[in-house]
Scaffold this motif. Sequence first.
Motif, PDB file in Angstrom:
ATOM      1  N   ARG A 148      -7.134   4.030   5.057  1.00 45.87           N
ATOM      2  CA  ARG A 148      -7.355   2.632   5.413  1.00 45.87           C
ATOM      3  C   ARG A 148      -6.192   1.765   4.913  1.00 45.87           C
ATOM      4  N   THR A 149      -5.728   2.049   3.685  1.00 49.60           N
ATOM      5  CA  THR A 149      -4.586   1.307   3.161  1.00 49.60           C
ATOM      6  C   THR A 149      -3.335   1.591   3.972  1.00 49.60           C
ATOM      7  N   ARG A 150      -3.146   2.862   4.375  1.00 50.01           N
ATOM      8  CA  ARG A 150      -1.973   3.229   5.161  1.00 50.01           C
ATOM      9  C   ARG A 150      -1.959   2.510   6.503  1.00 50.01           C
ATOM     10  N   GLN A 151      -3.115   2.399   7.134  1.00 47.58           N
ATOM     11  CA  GLN A 151      -3.182   1.690   8.419  1.00 47.58           C
ATOM     12  C   GLN A 151      -2.944   0.195   8.239  1.00 47.58           C
ATOM     13  N   ALA A 152      -3.341  -0.351   7.112  1.00 46.77           N
ATOM     14  CA  ALA A 152      -3.082  -1.766   6.864  1.00 46.77           C
ATOM     15  C   ALA A 152      -1.588  -2.030   6.712  1.00 46.77           C
ATOM     16  N   LEU A 153      -0.867  -1.087   6.115  1.00 47.58           N
ATOM     17  CA  LEU A 153       0.572  -1.231   5.956  1.00 47.58           C
ATOM     18  C   LEU A 153       1.333  -0.853   7.211  1.00 47.58           C
ATOM     19  N   ASP A 154       0.806   0.105   7.969  1.00 45.17           N
ATOM     20  CA  ASP A 154       1.508   0.631   9.138  1.00 45.17           C
ATOM     21  C   ASP A 154       0.457   1.074  10.160  1.00 45.17           C
ATOM     22  N   PRO A 155       0.276   0.327  11.258  1.00 45.06           N
ATOM     23  CA  PRO A 155      -0.796   0.643  12.220  1.00 45.06           C
ATOM     24  C   PRO A 155      -0.457   1.774  13.188  1.00 45.06           C
ATOM     25  N   THR A 156       0.494   2.640  12.857  1.00 49.17           N
ATOM     26  CA  THR A 156       0.893   3.715  13.773  1.00 49.17           C
ATOM     27  C   THR A 156      -0.285   4.604  14.132  1.00 49.17           C
ATOM     28  N   VAL A 213       4.655  -3.651  17.462  1.00 49.68           N
ATOM     29  CA  VAL A 213       5.875  -2.884  17.743  1.00 49.68           C
ATOM     30  C   VAL A 213       6.736  -2.743  16.500  1.00 49.68           C
ATOM     31  N   PHE A 214       7.017  -3.844  15.813  1.00 48.02           N
ATOM     32  CA  PHE A 214       7.927  -3.807  14.675  1.00 48.02           C
ATOM     33  C   PHE A 214       7.204  -3.788  13.338  1.00 48.02           C
ATOM     34  N   ARG A 215       5.978  -3.311  13.352  1.00 47.18           N
ATOM     35  CA  ARG A 215       5.275  -2.968  12.115  1.00 47.18           C
ATOM     36  C   ARG A 215       4.813  -1.524  12.117  1.00 47.18           C
ATOM     37  N   SER A 216       4.995  -0.833  13.248  1.00 48.51           N
ATOM     38  CA  SER A 216       4.618   0.584  13.343  1.00 48.51           C
ATOM     39  C   SER A 216       5.827   1.425  12.944  1.00 48.51           C
ATOM     40  N   TYR A 217       6.061   1.532  11.646  1.00 50.01           N
ATOM     41  CA  TYR A 217       7.270   2.170  11.150  1.00 50.01           C
ATOM     42  C   TYR A 217       7.268   3.677  11.396  1.00 50.01           C
ATOM     43  N   ASN A 218       6.118   4.294  11.333  1.00 51.44           N
ATOM     44  CA  ASN A 218       6.050   5.753  11.465  1.00 51.44           C
ATOM     45  C   ASN A 218       5.975   6.208  12.916  1.00 51.44           C
TER      46      ASN A 218
END
Length: 522
Positions: free
Chosen positions: A316-324, A374-379
């Motif tokens: 859940r934390t990972r998706q909050a940082l990166d919604p990939t 687009v520019f928050r999906s780093y992975n």
Amino acid sequence: MVEMVNAPGKSGATTDVYPPPAAHIRPSFASLPKSATTQSPTEASLKSVKSVESIAANGAFPLGSLRVNDLNQDDQPATPLTTPAIPNQTMEVSKAKPPPALLKGGDVFILDDLPANFTVGCDAMSFNTTKPFPGFKDLPPGAHLIWVAPSESTSSRSAYWIHTPEKDPEEPGEVYVKQWDKFNEVLGDPASHAEERFQKEKLEQIFGSLAPYQFRATTSGKLQIEAPSQEDDALPTFLNNTTIWFQLTFAISPGLLNRITSKDQRTWPVTTMDGVSGEVSMAEEARLYAKGTPQLRFMFPMDTHLINPEAEGRERTRQALDPTNWIIDKLEGATAGGHADDLVGELQFGFLTGMHLGNYSCLEQWWFFVTRLVFRSYNLVVERPQLARDLIQTFHAQLLYNDRYMDGDVLEDMPANAKMLQKAMVTYKARLDEKLLALGDRCTPDQHSAGVAFSSLEAWLWRLGWDLRGEYVRSGNVMLEDGEIVQAELSDFEDEDERGEFAPVVVDLEDGRETGLVSWDR
């Protein structure tokens, strides 16, 4: 029973009256009220045969239509359809099929009843008309946006999306007919099937006056297409004048248009006033719009939470940082029924519909895409590199299209969003470089291609003064315009550590509480 009138024409047109036909054929105007007359039956019948008087008819079936209602009237066996013997006249039923040779160059889009002095647009070109404009021809395969407006300065525009499929060169294209509704001031479908058939029947007569897709004119208006410059030589090939529209629309499919507009059909109407499902509107603003305003529905609405409700703990934390991962689940999940190109297609639809029609809701949706997805999906460059590359190249094409073809500027019109986008892209570049560097020899050609696409975008952004390298001076001396030197501190990333939106902040604790807080305990 067959209802028939003699000559084709539009609803409300005038047409000469033929004599009463033979059995099983009745004039469609038979129910009109009879006028008082003192003539003998013989004189009246003779006048009805040679009459030059005309009548006006209005209704769903204009004069000229032939409708078979019932061939077995009164439970009698069907008899062959016959026509009255009228000297020197013949009756034919047209199949409304234009000559196939006219349609080998592509599809045709007819604008019926469009008044003069209109602004007309088709994809990357637009111009002002000085006389009624009939339409376009030779539309190539792909998605196309045709729009009209009463003037350049009008606040309301109406348009249709169409999609021309790839076909055999010998297979003829299709003919689309749209009519200007003078009462509602909107482009819509013809008033009846007979009117649409009539327009298709006369295609051979007006084909020469239709504007070809690659239209160049100097008398009818000003085009927004510019001649190639020396700067174009440094741009990727997908950004030249002949390919940029494909780059802007390659992911817009009939299925995507059906889903966004909630209409399963061959053409998809959009207007300036269309709203977007999920947008937040003020109460006063909502009252200005009619209750029946169409709502465009995106798979990624702007009011959605970018976290899977079922995710827990670290995920859940990972998706909050990166919604990939959330994006991938949304595109490939069984319940969503999505496709990998749907995110790209929605990004393309929102930008083009918003910019060409001045649809503020679509532009808000586009800003949501570029600043939050687009520019928050780093992975994404690691998990789905082709999708990441397509998103980056589409965004690059949109900025170039905005700069070269559009009168307005999406970045200047919304400076607050542009500032947010710049910050997001600075963070994205840092994360992208980290991930590609960590891959090392394991970097695939698609992942490398995504990195090259972003480098090309970064180089183009230099002309806007955007420096995405991230080596920012947080504090220092700055010379003002009057020559005074002051000490300043930049606050662009003051709430971010390692340039992450949800990164933790280190604080000092005292008795389990953050120091410096106001306490109300006595």
